[in-house]
Design an enzyme around this catalytic site. Structure first.
Site, PDB file in Angstrom:
ATOM      1  N   ASN A   4       0.889  -1.165   0.000  1.00  0.00           N
ATOM      2  CA  ASN A   4       0.000   0.000   0.000  1.00  0.00           C
ATOM      3  C   ASN A   4       0.923   1.211   0.000  1.00  0.00           C
ATOM      4  O   ASN A   4       1.466   1.578   1.031  1.00  0.00           O
ATOM      5  CB  ASN A   4      -0.890  -0.031   1.253  1.00  0.00           C
ATOM      6  CG  ASN A   4      -1.701   1.248   1.406  1.00  0.00           C
ATOM      7  OD1 ASN A   4      -1.900   1.978   0.433  1.00  0.00           O
ATOM      8  ND2 ASN A   4      -2.153   1.523   2.622  1.00  0.00           N
ATOM      9  N   LYS A  23       0.350   4.304  -0.429  1.00  0.00           N
ATOM     10  CA  LYS A  23      -0.199   5.549   0.132  1.00  0.00           C
ATOM     11  C   LYS A  23       0.118   6.731  -0.808  1.00  0.00           C
ATOM     12  O   LYS A  23       0.123   6.534  -2.016  1.00  0.00           O
ATOM     13  CB  LYS A  23       0.329   5.764   1.551  1.00  0.00           C
ATOM     14  CG  LYS A  23       0.150   4.502   2.418  1.00  0.00           C
ATOM     15  CD  LYS A  23       0.402   4.716   3.867  1.00  0.00           C
ATOM     16  CE  LYS A  23       0.178   3.404   4.607  1.00  0.00           C
ATOM     17  NZ  LYS A  23       0.240   3.542   6.057  1.00  0.00           N
ATOM     18  N   GLU A  58      -6.426   5.469   7.468  1.00  0.00           N
ATOM     19  CA  GLU A  58      -6.098   6.875   7.142  1.00  0.00           C
ATOM     20  C   GLU A  58      -7.276   7.545   6.442  1.00  0.00           C
ATOM     21  O   GLU A  58      -7.514   8.741   6.630  1.00  0.00           O
ATOM     22  CB  GLU A  58      -4.817   6.930   6.290  1.00  0.00           C
ATOM     23  CG  GLU A  58      -3.589   6.623   7.140  1.00  0.00           C
ATOM     24  CD  GLU A  58      -2.464   5.929   6.404  1.00  0.00           C
ATOM     25  OE1 GLU A  58      -2.441   5.936   5.161  1.00  0.00           O
ATOM     26  OE2 GLU A  58      -1.591   5.352   7.093  1.00  0.00           O
ATOM     27  N   HIS A  75      -9.294   2.133   4.495  1.00  0.00           N
ATOM     28  CA  HIS A  75      -8.033   2.221   5.231  1.00  0.00           C
ATOM     29  C   HIS A  75      -8.196   3.191   6.401  1.00  0.00           C
ATOM     30  O   HIS A  75      -8.923   4.186   6.292  1.00  0.00           O
ATOM     31  CB  HIS A  75      -6.909   2.682   4.300  1.00  0.00           C
ATOM     32  CG  HIS A  75      -5.562   2.546   4.936  1.00  0.00           C
ATOM     33  ND1 HIS A  75      -5.079   3.493   5.799  1.00  0.00           N
ATOM     34  CD2 HIS A  75      -4.650   1.560   4.882  1.00  0.00           C
ATOM     35  CE1 HIS A  75      -3.891   3.085   6.242  1.00  0.00           C
ATOM     36  NE2 HIS A  75      -3.611   1.922   5.702  1.00  0.00           N
ATOM     37  N   GLY A  98       2.787  -1.104   4.210  1.00  0.00           N
ATOM     38  CA  GLY A  98       2.954   0.307   3.876  1.00  0.00           C
ATOM     39  C   GLY A  98       4.419   0.629   3.641  1.00  0.00           C
ATOM     40  O   GLY A  98       4.974   0.386   2.564  1.00  0.00           O
ATOM     41  N   GLU A 145      -5.802  -4.312  10.383  1.00  0.00           N
ATOM     42  CA  GLU A 145      -4.742  -3.335  10.619  1.00  0.00           C
ATOM     43  C   GLU A 145      -5.020  -2.582  11.917  1.00  0.00           C
ATOM     44  O   GLU A 145      -5.778  -1.586  11.916  1.00  0.00           O
ATOM     45  CB  GLU A 145      -4.689  -2.333   9.464  1.00  0.00           C
ATOM     46  CG  GLU A 145      -4.386  -2.994   8.127  1.00  0.00           C
ATOM     47  CD  GLU A 145      -3.635  -2.054   7.204  1.00  0.00           C
ATOM     48  OE1 GLU A 145      -2.607  -2.473   6.677  1.00  0.00           O
ATOM     49  OE2 GLU A 145      -4.063  -0.901   7.025  1.00  0.00           O
ATOM     50  N   GLY A 175       2.379   2.438  10.640  1.00  0.00           N
ATOM     51  CA  GLY A 175       3.389   3.481  10.465  1.00  0.00           C
ATOM     52  C   GLY A 175       4.071   3.899  11.757  1.00  0.00           C
ATOM     53  O   GLY A 175       4.762   4.913  11.804  1.00  0.00           O
ATOM     54  N   SER A 215       3.140  -2.041  10.269  1.00  0.00           N
ATOM     55  CA  SER A 215       4.584  -2.184  10.505  1.00  0.00           C
ATOM     56  C   SER A 215       5.105  -3.595  10.232  1.00  0.00           C
ATOM     57  O   SER A 215       6.038  -4.051  10.898  1.00  0.00           O
ATOM     58  CB  SER A 215       4.949  -1.742  11.926  1.00  0.00           C
ATOM     59  OG  SER A 215       4.563  -0.390  12.119  1.00  0.00           O
TER      60      SER A 215
HETATM   61  P1  PGA Z   1       2.814   0.348   7.587  1.00  0.00           P
HETATM   62  O1  PGA Z   1       1.385   0.607   6.905  1.00  0.00           O
HETATM   63  O2  PGA Z   1       3.293  -0.995   7.060  1.00  0.00           O
HETATM   64  O3  PGA Z   1       3.667   1.486   7.135  1.00  0.00           O
HETATM   65  O4  PGA Z   1       2.577   0.308   9.058  1.00  0.00           O
HETATM   66  C1  PGA Z   1       0.465  -0.427   6.725  1.00  0.00           C
HETATM   67  C2  PGA Z   1      -0.785   0.109   6.106  1.00  0.00           C
HETATM   68  O5  PGA Z   1      -1.195   1.220   6.472  1.00  0.00           O
HETATM   69  O6  PGA Z   1      -1.405  -0.547   5.243  1.00  0.00           O
END
Ligand code: PGA
Length: 255
Positions: free
Chosen positions: A13, A15, A100, A98, A237, A170, A176, A216
């Site tokens: 992903n 982003k 976000e 998601h 991500g 998630e 993140g 993460s």
């Molecule tokens: P991250 O993001 O691996 O950077 O934690 C995962 C995601 O938001 O899909």
């Protein structure tokens, strides 16, 4: 439980990262690195990267996804992209709901549900994201939060369509932040998601749905997370933005 019944999917992903030129470079580097993968490899990229991403990956085992879509086919929705538009381009996957989008853009379970239905109707495979906030986990309501999201996000969707849907667990506190859920925490919630799907749609459907963990995930923790019986893949991500960091996760899912 037979994990081999399900498709393991490792999806990046991206982003709001990578211009079209950068997308081309990253995918070109990644293609030979994952060509023998024994799992589905997906790159979910910004809308403006879709054309180049589809071109570069044509004839390879990397599938492309978008990061959102609107529920209407067309109309006065300035700045939005419909599922039909993505389908016509030949985009097979789309990330929906998601955290976000929920946190910064007012996405609700109702709109996630509408988007999911539209994506399925257009023939796309939705990756529907669910997950609890830190304080919800601390208040011991993780299961209630997840059950509610699953019920609402998939409301009025047939079992046949649910089988085509990927669920990404998630935990919001792990996205993140560098804080990963432990493999046991991830397994516990992924198994709860499958049990919730079984109640709503029956065992056979629940057993067929790919459930990813995201938050993460990286080359250091992926092996343990992916070894869990209900963790069928990952939504990645940060680590999907560097080919050398993404490839080991694909390799771990291919074992
Ligand atoms: P991250 O993001 O691996 O950077 O934690 C995962 C995601 O938001 O899909």
């Amino acid at each position: 439980m037979d994990k081999s019944k399900r498709t393991a999917i490792i999806a990046g992903n991206w982003k709001m990262n990578k211009t079209p030129k950068e997308a081309k470079a990253l995918l070109t580097e990644l293609i030979p690195m994952v060509k023998d993968a024994d799992c589905e490899v997906v790159a979910c990229v910004p809308f403006v990267d879709l054309t180049v991403a589809l071109e570069v990956t044509e004839g390879t085992n990397i599938k492309i996804g978008a990061e959102n879509c609107h529920w209407e086919e067309s109309g006065a929705y300035t700045g939005e992209i419909s599922a039909k538009m993505l389908a016509e381009m030949g985009v097979p996957y789309v990330v929906l709901g998601h955290s976000e989008r929920r946190q910064y853009f007012g996405e609700t379970d109702e709109t996630v549900n509408k988007r999911t239905k539209a994506a399925l109707a257009a023939g796309l495979k939705p990756i529907v994201c669910v997950g609890e906030l830190l304080w919800e986990r601390e208040c011991n309501i993780t299961e209630e939060v997840i059950a509610r999201q699953i019920k609402l996000d998939l409301f009025d969707i047939s079992a046949e369509d649910v089988k085509k849907t990927v669920i990404a667990y998630e935990p919001v506190w792990a996205i993140g932040t560098g804080k990963t859920a432990t493999a046991d925490q991830a397994q516990e919630v992924c198994s709860f998601i499958r049990a919730t799907l079984a109640k709503l749609y029956g065992e056979e459907t629940a057993e067929a749905v790919t459930i990813q963990y995201g938050g993460s995930m990286n080359d250091g923790n992926c092996e343990e997370l992916l070894s869990k019986v209900d963790v069928d893949g990952g939504l990645i991500g940060g680590a999907s933005l560097v080919a050398a960091k993404f490839q080991p996760i694909v390799a771990a899912a291919s074992k």
